[in-house]
Design an enzyme around this catalytic site. Structure first.
Site, PDB file in Angstrom:
ATOM      1  N   LYS A   1       0.322   3.200   3.285  1.00  0.00           N
ATOM      2  CA  LYS A   1       0.709   1.808   3.032  1.00  0.00           C
ATOM      3  C   LYS A   1      -0.244   0.795   3.673  1.00  0.00           C
ATOM      4  CE  LYS A   1       5.645   2.741   2.448  1.00  0.00           C
ATOM      5  NZ  LYS A   1       6.993   2.363   2.920  1.00  0.00           N
TER       6      LYS A   1
ATOM      7  N   TYR B   1       9.417   0.028  -6.838  1.00  0.00           N
ATOM      8  CA  TYR B   1      10.556  -0.039  -5.914  1.00  0.00           C
ATOM      9  C   TYR B   1      11.805  -0.628  -6.577  1.00  0.00           C
ATOM     10  CZ  TYR B   1       8.022   1.390  -1.698  1.00  0.00           C
ATOM     11  OH  TYR B   1       7.348   2.109  -0.727  1.00  0.00           O
TER      12      TYR B   1
ATOM     13  N   PHE C   1      15.786  -6.700   1.564  1.00  0.00           N
ATOM     14  CA  PHE C   1      14.375  -6.593   1.962  1.00  0.00           C
ATOM     15  C   PHE C   1      13.422  -6.494   0.773  1.00  0.00           C
ATOM     16  CE2 PHE C   1      16.202  -2.244   2.256  1.00  0.00           C
ATOM     17  CZ  PHE C   1      15.353  -1.547   1.394  1.00  0.00           C
TER      18      PHE C   1
ATOM     19  N   ARG D   1       8.478  14.949   3.809  1.00  0.00           N
ATOM     20  CA  ARG D   1       9.452  14.054   4.446  1.00  0.00           C
ATOM     21  C   ARG D   1       9.606  14.408   5.927  1.00  0.00           C
ATOM     22  NH1 ARG D   1      11.802  10.457   1.196  1.00  0.00           N
ATOM     23  NH2 ARG D   1      13.655  10.118   2.418  1.00  0.00           N
TER      24      ARG D   1
ATOM     25  N   THR E   1      12.569   6.838   8.202  1.00  0.00           N
ATOM     26  CA  THR E   1      12.095   5.533   7.697  1.00  0.00           C
ATOM     27  C   THR E   1      11.851   4.561   8.852  1.00  0.00           C
ATOM     28  OG1 THR E   1      13.427   5.886   5.722  1.00  0.00           O
ATOM     29  CG2 THR E   1      12.663   3.637   6.109  1.00  0.00           C
TER      30      THR E   1
ATOM     31  N   ARG F   1       5.239   8.634  11.156  1.00  0.00           N
ATOM     32  CA  ARG F   1       5.852   7.331  11.465  1.00  0.00           C
ATOM     33  C   ARG F   1       6.044   7.124  12.963  1.00  0.00           C
ATOM     34  NH1 ARG F   1       9.824   7.634   6.257  1.00  0.00           N
ATOM     35  NH2 ARG F   1       8.603   6.335   4.827  1.00  0.00           N
TER      36      ARG F   1
ATOM     37  N   ASN G   1       5.916   0.941   7.693  1.00  0.00           N
ATOM     38  CA  ASN G   1       6.142   2.287   8.221  1.00  0.00           C
ATOM     39  C   ASN G   1       5.102   3.306   7.738  1.00  0.00           C
ATOM     40  OD1 ASN G   1       7.090   2.477   5.636  1.00  0.00           O
ATOM     41  ND2 ASN G   1       9.100   3.290   6.145  1.00  0.00           N
TER      42      ASN G   1
ATOM     43  N   HIS H   1       4.801   6.370   2.400  1.00  0.00           N
ATOM     44  CA  HIS H   1       5.948   6.611   1.520  1.00  0.00           C
ATOM     45  C   HIS H   1       5.848   8.048   1.023  1.00  0.00           C
ATOM     46  CE1 HIS H   1       8.714   6.347  -1.913  1.00  0.00           C
ATOM     47  NE2 HIS H   1       7.791   7.009  -2.573  1.00  0.00           N
TER      48      HIS H   1
ATOM     49  N   GLU I   1       7.079   9.386 -10.006  1.00  0.00           N
ATOM     50  CA  GLU I   1       6.187   8.556  -9.178  1.00  0.00           C
ATOM     51  C   GLU I   1       4.721   8.963  -9.380  1.00  0.00           C
ATOM     52  OE1 GLU I   1       9.478   7.535  -5.689  1.00  0.00           O
ATOM     53  OE2 GLU I   1       7.790   8.798  -5.170  1.00  0.00           O
TER      54      GLU I   1
HETATM   55  P1  CMP Z   1       9.928   3.719   1.710  1.00  0.00           P
HETATM   56  O1  CMP Z   1      10.239   5.091   2.145  1.00  0.00           O
HETATM   57  O2  CMP Z   1       8.657   3.487   0.976  1.00  0.00           O
HETATM   58  O3  CMP Z   1      11.141   3.158   0.801  1.00  0.00           O
HETATM   59  C1  CMP Z   1      11.527   1.803   0.753  1.00  0.00           C
HETATM   60  C2  CMP Z   1      10.780   0.937   1.704  1.00  0.00           C
HETATM   61  O4  CMP Z   1      11.359  -0.307   1.991  1.00  0.00           O
HETATM   62  C3  CMP Z   1      10.709   1.624   3.066  1.00  0.00           C
HETATM   63  O5  CMP Z   1       9.898   2.764   3.011  1.00  0.00           O
HETATM   64  C4  CMP Z   1      10.216   0.473   3.936  1.00  0.00           C
HETATM   65  O6  CMP Z   1       8.813   0.254   3.822  1.00  0.00           O
HETATM   66  C5  CMP Z   1      10.920  -0.723   3.290  1.00  0.00           C
HETATM   67  N1  CMP Z   1      12.074  -1.236   4.075  1.00  0.00           N
HETATM   68  C6  CMP Z   1      12.131  -2.452   4.646  1.00  0.00           C
HETATM   69  N2  CMP Z   1      13.309  -2.647   5.241  1.00  0.00           N
HETATM   70  C7  CMP Z   1      14.034  -1.535   5.054  1.00  0.00           C
HETATM   71  C8  CMP Z   1      15.348  -1.137   5.437  1.00  0.00           C
HETATM   72  N3  CMP Z   1      16.155  -1.937   6.150  1.00  0.00           N
HETATM   73  N4  CMP Z   1      15.766   0.093   5.063  1.00  0.00           N
HETATM   74  C9  CMP Z   1      14.962   0.913   4.325  1.00  0.00           C
HETATM   75  N5  CMP Z   1      13.710   0.558   3.934  1.00  0.00           N
HETATM   76  C10 CMP Z   1      13.234  -0.635   4.298  1.00  0.00           C
END
Ligand code: CMP
Length: 138
Positions: free
Chosen positions: A9, A49, A57, A85, A91, A102, A112, A115, A126
């Site tokens: 990212k 997304y 968010f 994962r 996350t 992470r 973070n 993905h 995807e």
């Molecule tokens: P990702 O696993 O790519 O999936 C959704 C993305 O939304 C997550 O990683 C983060 O980059 C972003 N994000 C921002 N805020 C939140 C939140 N509160 N919970 C989950 N994902 C979030």
């Protein structure tokens, strides 16, 4: 062997740490079988997304994902979705296990660093969203 989809990212490309992340991916027996550096468009980020489009968010997430280049990747390995994962960690980096991408690199729950797909079905869609089959060389 199966496949998963990965994104390195904007927070990571900005800090020039994509090599360190790839090293962890490879150290954990995942093979990078396709990879390209792109700047996501707003439309691409919104579509990619779309499952989160009702979340508070969502707007910030689209702004962030289009703020700097990203690296999109296809990873191959045994149980690739589950394995990646585990390598990524939770996350929210505050909850991520020691040694995960992470825990080591993420700045916060949004920035973070990576993905990864959450199921084989999503991995397939995807991957197709960003790659033609002839760009994937296993
Ligand atoms: P990702 O696993 O790519 O999936 C959704 C993305 O939304 C997550 O990683 C983060 O980059 C972003 N994000 C921002 N805020 C939140 C939140 N509160 N919970 C989950 N994902 C979030």
């Amino acid at each position: 062997m199966n496949r998963t989809f990965s994104i390195i990212k904007p927070d990571a490309t900005k800090r020039n740490i994509t090599g360190s992340i790839n090293q962890l991916i490879e150290k954990n027996d995942l093979r990078i079988i396709a990879q390209k550096r792109i700047k996501m468009s707003i439309e691409q980020a919104q579509q990619f997304y779309s499952v989160h489009n009702d979340k508070p968010f969502f707007g910030d997430l689209v702004d962030y994902m289009t703020s700097e280049p990203v690296i999109v990747q296809v990873l191959s390995g045994e149980d690739a979705v589950k394995k990646y994962r585990k390598v990524m960690g939770a996350t929210n980096p505050d909850n991520a296990e020691e040694g995960t991408i992470r825990k080591l690199f993420a700045l916060n729950i949004q920035e973070n660093s990576v993905h990864g797909s959450d199921s084989d079905e999503n991995a397939k869609s995807e991957i197709q969203f960003f790659f033609n089959e002839n760009e994937i060389v296993g």
